[in-house]
Design a protein around this motif. Sequence first.
Motif, short mmCIF file in Angstrom:
data_model
loop_
_atom_site.label_atom_id
_atom_site.label_comp_id
_atom_site.label_asym_id
_atom_site.label_seq_id
_atom_site.Cartn_x
_atom_site.Cartn_y
_atom_site.Cartn_z
N GLY A 223 67.47 13.27 49.70
CA GLY A 223 66.26 12.81 50.37
C GLY A 223 65.00 13.31 49.70
N PHE A 224 65.00 14.59 49.31
CA PHE A 224 63.82 15.14 48.63
C PHE A 224 63.58 14.42 47.31
CE2 PHE A 224 61.82 17.90 45.54
CZ PHE A 224 60.74 18.42 46.23
N THR A 225 64.65 14.15 46.58
CA THR A 225 64.51 13.47 45.30
C THR A 225 63.92 12.07 45.48
OG1 THR A 225 66.39 14.68 44.40
CG2 THR A 225 65.75 12.68 43.25
N ALA B 277 79.90 22.59 63.10
CA ALA B 277 78.95 23.21 62.16
C ALA B 277 79.26 22.89 60.70
CB ALA B 277 78.90 24.71 62.38
N PRO B 278 80.51 23.01 60.22
CA PRO B 278 80.79 22.68 58.82
C PRO B 278 80.50 21.23 58.48
CG PRO B 278 82.56 24.00 59.74
CD PRO B 278 81.70 23.59 60.88
N ALA C 296 68.05 20.86 44.33
CA ALA C 296 69.44 21.32 44.39
C ALA C 296 69.56 22.67 45.08
CB ALA C 296 70.03 21.39 42.99
N GLY C 297 68.57 23.53 44.90
CA GLY C 297 68.60 24.84 45.53
C GLY C 297 68.62 24.76 47.05
N ASN C 298 67.94 23.76 47.61
CA ASN C 298 67.97 23.59 49.06
C ASN C 298 69.36 23.21 49.55
OD1 ASN C 298 65.04 22.28 48.06
ND2 ASN C 298 64.90 23.77 49.73
N GLY C 299 70.02 22.34 48.78
CA GLY C 299 71.40 22.00 49.13
C GLY C 299 72.33 23.18 49.02
N ARG C 300 72.12 24.01 47.99
CA ARG C 300 72.96 25.21 47.83
C ARG C 300 72.75 26.17 49.00
NH1 ARG C 300 71.55 24.96 42.30
NH2 ARG C 300 69.96 26.57 42.59
N THR C 301 71.54 26.23 49.51
CA THR C 301 71.28 27.12 50.65
C THR C 301 72.08 26.69 51.86
OG1 THR C 301 69.04 27.62 49.85
CG2 THR C 301 69.48 28.02 52.17
N VAL C 302 72.14 25.39 52.11
CA VAL C 302 72.92 24.90 53.25
C VAL C 302 74.41 25.16 53.02
CG1 VAL C 302 73.44 22.92 54.71
CG2 VAL C 302 71.17 23.12 53.67
N SER D 96 77.83 20.31 55.72
CA SER D 96 78.27 19.51 54.58
C SER D 96 77.34 18.32 54.37
CB SER D 96 79.71 19.03 54.80
OG SER D 96 80.61 20.11 54.86
N ALA D 97 77.02 17.64 55.47
CA ALA D 97 76.15 16.46 55.37
C ALA D 97 74.75 16.86 54.89
CB ALA D 97 76.07 15.76 56.72
N LEU D 98 74.20 17.92 55.46
CA LEU D 98 72.85 18.33 55.10
C LEU D 98 72.76 18.84 53.65
CD1 LEU D 98 71.72 20.14 58.37
CD2 LEU D 98 70.87 17.97 57.47
N SER D 99 73.81 19.51 53.18
CA SER D 99 73.77 20.04 51.82
C SER D 99 73.70 18.93 50.78
CB SER D 99 75.00 20.93 51.56
OG SER D 99 76.18 20.17 51.55
N VAL D 100 74.16 17.75 51.15
CA VAL D 100 74.09 16.60 50.25
C VAL D 100 72.82 15.77 50.51
CG1 VAL D 100 75.22 14.44 49.56
CG2 VAL D 100 76.59 16.49 50.00
#
Length: 247
Positions: free
Chosen positions: A30-32, A16-17, A54-60, A21-25
């Motif tokens: 990808g969105f950008t 899980a971590p 960035a907020g989506n990455g922070r959520t992950v 970690s991968a998704l938060s980056v």
Amino acid sequence: MNVLRAERIKLFSTRAPWWCSALSVLVPIGFTALFFGLAGTAVPADVGNTQLAAGNGRTVALVLAVLAASSDANWGTLKLTFQAVPTRVPALLAKGTVVLLLCALLGLLAGTGSWGLAQLVRPEADLGLHSAADWRLVFGQTVTFALTGLLGVGVGLLLRSTALSLALVLVWSQLVEGLVLLIPKIGADIYQWLPFYAASQFAGGDFTRSTLKLSAPLGPWGYLAYFAAICIALFAAGAGTANRRDA
């Protein structure tokens, strides 16, 4: 140092971590790429817009931090840690430190990665870091991600239940903060004091504020101090609770 090493090993002992970690980056990067690739000239290509996701990455990263704390209690490894380290506070501080450092690294990668990829997608745009504000927007993700990790550990230690902790942080960050805007007359005023809005005002695009024409009561550094106070308070509450009750 042994306690820090033990917490690092525990954190990365499951998949899980690694996925978080991968998704938060990758999610903000990808969105950008899609945003700058598909929006064309309709949306200004500036440094602030490279950090809109960035907020989506922070959520992950928040999910990662909650899992690091709550799953430790659910699996009984927290009890084993307390048996090995009779004084609980160092173990709890080590857990917070490991998650904070990991989230800081993820924030650095997400912020600089989004900015760098935007330059590749729109090479004709001037996306140079010409001001202190530009540097803050990109590299400030390191700080906001780190503090978000601390917040997540605090919530996980407080509630212990993985399902309840994740439900709380996700419903709050993805639903409640947005719904506050719908409260007549006072919704916008309350919204500007909510924690994740505060984080975005220090490091992130100000799309919501500019769209709603909000006049922020604090500056970027004031919002950072406010967000830091909330995160530290929640971590202290979680650590204090875990220190007092049975593991």
